[in-house]
Design a protein around this motif. Structure first.
Motif, PDB file in Angstrom:
ATOM      1  N   GLU A 235      38.672 -26.322  -2.652  1.00 24.20           N
ATOM      2  CA  GLU A 235      37.884 -25.753  -3.549  1.00 24.20           C
ATOM      3  C   GLU A 235      39.896 -25.407  -4.402  1.00 24.20           C
ATOM      4  OE1 GLU A 235      35.006 -22.778  -3.787  1.00 24.20           O
ATOM      5  OE2 GLU A 235      33.569 -24.664  -3.655  1.00 24.20           O
ATOM      6  N   ASN A 236      40.716 -25.103  -3.330  1.00 24.02           N
ATOM      7  CA  ASN A 236      41.921 -25.173  -3.850  1.00 24.02           C
ATOM      8  C   ASN A 236      42.705 -25.968  -4.984  1.00 24.02           C
ATOM      9  OD1 ASN A 236      41.929 -22.273  -2.800  1.00 24.02           O
ATOM     10  ND2 ASN A 236      43.137 -23.467  -0.591  1.00 24.02           N
ATOM     11  N   PHE A 237      42.060 -27.576  -5.295  1.00 19.47           N
ATOM     12  CA  PHE A 237      42.666 -28.353  -5.553  1.00 19.47           C
ATOM     13  C   PHE A 237      41.661 -28.579  -6.600  1.00 19.47           C
ATOM     14  CE2 PHE A 237      43.619 -28.712  -1.445  1.00 19.47           C
ATOM     15  CZ  PHE A 237      45.744 -28.407  -1.364  1.00 19.47           C
ATOM     16  N   ILE A 238      40.408 -28.930  -6.789  1.00 20.39           N
ATOM     17  CA  ILE A 238      38.949 -28.951  -7.432  1.00 20.39           C
ATOM     18  C   ILE A 238      38.271 -28.242  -7.788  1.00 20.39           C
ATOM     19  CG2 ILE A 238      39.330 -31.863  -6.759  1.00 20.39           C
ATOM     20  CD1 ILE A 238      37.339 -32.033  -5.499  1.00 20.39           C
ATOM     21  N   ALA A 239      37.650 -28.215  -9.022  1.00 21.63           N
ATOM     22  CA  ALA A 239      36.102 -27.411  -9.065  1.00 21.63           C
ATOM     23  C   ALA A 239      35.514 -27.707  -8.321  1.00 21.63           C
ATOM     24  CB  ALA A 239      35.689 -27.228 -10.205  1.00 21.63           C
ATOM     25  N   PRO A 240      34.122 -26.970  -8.036  1.00 15.89           N
ATOM     26  CA  PRO A 240      32.792 -27.088  -7.237  1.00 15.89           C
ATOM     27  C   PRO A 240      32.077 -28.574  -7.744  1.00 15.89           C
ATOM     28  CG  PRO A 240      33.630 -24.831  -7.156  1.00 15.89           C
ATOM     29  CD  PRO A 240      34.113 -25.659  -7.978  1.00 15.89           C
ATOM     30  N   LYS A 241      32.286 -28.931  -9.084  1.00 22.24           N
ATOM     31  CA  LYS A 241      31.563 -30.313  -9.914  1.00 22.24           C
ATOM     32  C   LYS A 241      31.881 -31.522  -9.209  1.00 22.24           C
ATOM     33  CE  LYS A 241      33.920 -29.337 -14.261  1.00 22.24           C
ATOM     34  NZ  LYS A 241      33.598 -29.941 -15.288  1.00 22.24           N
ATOM     35  N   MET A 242      33.144 -31.415  -8.983  1.00 19.67           N
ATOM     36  CA  MET A 242      33.574 -32.427  -7.900  1.00 19.67           C
ATOM     37  C   MET A 242      33.691 -33.006  -6.829  1.00 19.67           C
ATOM     38  SD  MET A 242      34.932 -32.922 -11.354  1.00 19.67           S
ATOM     39  CE  MET A 242      36.530 -34.594 -11.063  1.00 19.67           C
ATOM     40  N   ARG A 243      32.818 -31.779  -6.303  1.00 21.58           N
ATOM     41  CA  ARG A 243      32.745 -32.377  -4.682  1.00 21.58           C
ATOM     42  C   ARG A 243      32.071 -34.027  -5.045  1.00 21.58           C
ATOM     43  NH1 ARG A 243      32.148 -28.922  -0.185  1.00 21.58           N
ATOM     44  NH2 ARG A 243      33.123 -27.608  -0.520  1.00 21.58           N
ATOM     45  N   GLY A 244      30.471 -33.765  -5.430  1.00 21.28           N
ATOM     46  CA  GLY A 244      30.086 -35.045  -5.002  1.00 21.28           C
ATOM     47  C   GLY A 244      31.240 -36.376  -5.802  1.00 21.28           C
ATOM     48  N   PHE A 245      31.973 -36.360  -6.407  1.00 21.19           N
ATOM     49  CA  PHE A 245      33.210 -36.881  -6.399  1.00 21.19           C
ATOM     50  C   PHE A 245      33.969 -37.320  -4.969  1.00 21.19           C
ATOM     51  CE2 PHE A 245      32.724 -36.010 -11.209  1.00 21.19           C
ATOM     52  CZ  PHE A 245      31.722 -37.466 -11.615  1.00 21.19           C
ATOM     53  N   THR A 246      34.401 -36.733  -4.969  1.00 17.38           N
ATOM     54  CA  THR A 246      35.022 -36.228  -3.616  1.00 17.38           C
ATOM     55  C   THR A 246      34.586 -37.223  -1.968  1.00 17.38           C
ATOM     56  OG1 THR A 246      35.989 -34.173  -3.909  1.00 17.38           O
ATOM     57  CG2 THR A 246      36.257 -34.655  -1.883  1.00 17.38           C
ATOM     58  N   TYR A 247      32.661 -36.578  -2.087  1.00 16.70           N
ATOM     59  CA  TYR A 247      32.457 -37.276  -1.412  1.00 16.70           C
ATOM     60  C   TYR A 247      32.677 -38.806  -1.021  1.00 16.70           C
ATOM     61  CZ  TYR A 247      30.555 -32.689   1.096  1.00 16.70           C
ATOM     62  OH  TYR A 247      30.674 -31.313   1.110  1.00 16.70           O
ATOM     63  N   PHE A 248      31.882 -38.894  -2.332  1.00 16.93           N
ATOM     64  CA  PHE A 248      32.059 -41.141  -2.401  1.00 16.93           C
ATOM     65  C   PHE A 248      33.668 -41.312  -1.724  1.00 16.93           C
ATOM     66  CE2 PHE A 248      33.004 -44.243  -5.777  1.00 16.93           C
ATOM     67  CZ  PHE A 248      32.138 -45.216  -5.383  1.00 16.93           C
ATOM     68  N   THR A 249      34.724 -41.131  -2.423  1.00 18.10           N
ATOM     69  CA  THR A 249      36.023 -41.486  -2.474  1.00 18.10           C
ATOM     70  C   THR A 249      35.915 -41.230  -0.378  1.00 18.10           C
ATOM     71  OG1 THR A 249      36.367 -40.252  -4.412  1.00 18.10           O
ATOM     72  CG2 THR A 249      38.257 -40.754  -2.856  1.00 18.10           C
ATOM     73  N   LEU A 250      35.440 -40.130  -0.380  1.00 15.14           N
ATOM     74  CA  LEU A 250      36.116 -39.981   1.300  1.00 15.14           C
ATOM     75  C   LEU A 250      35.209 -40.908   2.297  1.00 15.14           C
ATOM     76  CD1 LEU A 250      35.994 -38.470   3.958  1.00 15.14           C
ATOM     77  CD2 LEU A 250      34.303 -37.252   3.833  1.00 15.14           C
ATOM     78  N   ILE A 251      34.061 -41.542   1.757  1.00 13.62           N
ATOM     79  CA  ILE A 251      33.435 -42.926   2.376  1.00 13.62           C
ATOM     80  C   ILE A 251      33.756 -43.227   1.664  1.00 13.62           C
ATOM     81  CG2 ILE A 251      30.869 -44.248   2.125  1.00 13.62           C
ATOM     82  CD1 ILE A 251      30.024 -41.223   1.468  1.00 13.62           C
ATOM     83  N   VAL A 252      34.266 -44.480   0.393  1.00 15.21           N
ATOM     84  CA  VAL A 252      34.936 -45.731   0.272  1.00 15.21           C
ATOM     85  C   VAL A 252      36.028 -45.177   0.982  1.00 15.21           C
ATOM     86  CG1 VAL A 252      35.719 -46.562  -1.348  1.00 15.21           C
ATOM     87  CG2 VAL A 252      33.641 -45.354  -1.619  1.00 15.21           C
ATOM     88  N   SER A 253      36.979 -44.509   1.412  1.00 12.34           N
ATOM     89  CA  SER A 253      38.532 -44.613   1.606  1.00 12.34           C
ATOM     90  C   SER A 253      38.058 -44.793   3.356  1.00 12.34           C
ATOM     91  CB  SER A 253      39.248 -42.947   1.655  1.00 12.34           C
ATOM     92  OG  SER A 253      39.704 -43.201   0.246  1.00 12.34           O
ATOM     93  N   PHE A 254      37.645 -44.226   4.054  1.00  7.01           N
ATOM     94  CA  PHE A 254      37.187 -44.383   5.566  1.00  7.01           C
ATOM     95  C   PHE A 254      36.978 -45.688   5.548  1.00  7.01           C
ATOM     96  CE2 PHE A 254      35.899 -43.184   9.660  1.00  7.01           C
ATOM     97  CZ  PHE A 254      37.028 -42.930   9.964  1.00  7.01           C
ATOM     98  N   ALA A 255      35.428 -46.666   4.710  1.00  5.86           N
ATOM     99  CA  ALA A 255      35.296 -47.623   5.204  1.00  5.86           C
ATOM    100  C   ALA A 255      35.738 -49.012   4.597  1.00  5.86           C
ATOM    101  CB  ALA A 255      33.806 -48.023   3.936  1.00  5.86           C
ATOM    102  N   LEU A 256      36.354 -47.998   3.850  1.00  2.03           N
ATOM    103  CA  LEU A 256      37.574 -49.527   3.600  1.00  2.03           C
ATOM    104  C   LEU A 256      38.904 -49.619   4.529  1.00  2.03           C
ATOM    105  CD1 LEU A 256      38.183 -49.577  -0.357  1.00  2.03           C
ATOM    106  CD2 LEU A 256      37.296 -51.079   0.643  1.00  2.03           C
TER     107      LEU A 256
END
Length: 285
Positions: A33-54
């Motif tokens: 939350e020092n970087f993005i608003a709470p409403k953007m957390r969903g996109f962050t989780y998606f990016t986390l999963i995709v980055s780690f999987a790739l």
């Protein structure tokens, strides 16, 4: 695929895993939350999963073939590849080392402050180029615009606040409360108020007058705007730019930049540590 190409695929995989681990750390510590608003957390989780999987796929599946062993391919690409890796590695390492860093009060002097009770056009007329730039960015990128309030939200909030003799502003409704008070300066005159923020000083204001401000975030820190309210009292003359304080006082009115604005006559001021989450977000609760 040559051995060299296989090695580069392996490194890209490690970078992706590192990026995923950084996002995981930020999410688990709450520093995201020092970087993005709470409403953007969903996109962050998606990016986390995709980055780690790739990343895992790249590391697991990279082939181990022998190269031609002539050496000229490596000489041609070593510097360029190393530079590209460094460009990706630097933000990952920085994120692990400085992930709890937040915007401080010094940035307000560069971005300008939007005072409760002013419109965007008035701020632009007063020389607030930073706010003007933010508004332009929002027009070009609708996703940066604040969320739309539910029907009747502001009317209900104003009625609730007017029924209170003393208003305590919390982080969840900071932006909305400041907006409501700023639009009905005389209606809230005489009411008590308590809120926290960092001290911002304008060159044309005396030492006994400060702006108590917060960074409001719509999407991420890149679009952060500085929102505040004027406050006056002899007990603030020693406060410095960026100091975090809690003030309690009485709402009044003043004219600044040819605009009617709310101002707090301070009764008490207390220095505090910067909150764990120093930003406020537009939330309609």
């Amino acid at each position: 695929m040559s051995e060299q190409e296989s090695f580069h695929q392996y490194i890209w995989g490690l970078l992706l895993i590192g990026f995923g681990m950084l996002l995981f750390k930020l999410l688990m510590t709450g520093h995201i939350e020092n970087f993005i608003a709470p409403k953007m957390r969903g996109f962050t989780y998606f990016t986390l999963i995709v980055s780690f999987a790739l990343g895992v796929f790249q590391v697991w599946s990279h082939p181990k073939q022998q190269s031609c062993a002539c050496g000229h391919h490596e000489e041609q690409t070593r510097f360029g590849k190393g530079l590209i890796y460094a460009l990706f590695l630097f933000p990952i390492v920085s994120g692990f080392l400085f992930s709890n860093a937040a915007l401080d009060g010094s940035v307000a002097a560069k971005r300008g402050v939007t005072l409760a009770g002013t419109t965007s056009s008035q701020q632009q007329a007063g020389g607030n180029d930073a706010v003007s730039s933010l508004l332009t960015d929002a027009e070009e990128n609708p996703q940066l615009l604040p969320q739309t309030a539910p029907p009747g939200y502001y009317e209900k909030l104003e009625k609730k606040l007017l029924s209170q003799q003393h208003i305590t502003v919390n982080d969840a409704d900071y932006m909305s409360v400041m907006d409501v008070i700023g639009k009905d300066v005389m209606g809230f005159k005489g009411k008590g108020i308590t809120f926290i923020g960092f001290v911002h000083r304008e060159p044309d204001l005396d030492q006994n007058t400060i702006i108590l401000a917060r960074y409001g975030i719509t999407c991420c820190t890149a679009d952060a705007s500085v929102l505040g309210m004027m406050a006056t009292g002899q007990n603030v003359s020693s406060l410095e730019q960026g100091d975090w304080v809690q003030i309690t006082g009485t709402l009044g009115d003043t004219i600044y930049i040819d605009t009617l604005l709310p101002i707090v006559s301070i009764q008490s001021v207390k220095k505090i540590s910067a909150p764990e989450t120093p930003y406020v977000y537009q939330q309609f609760q």
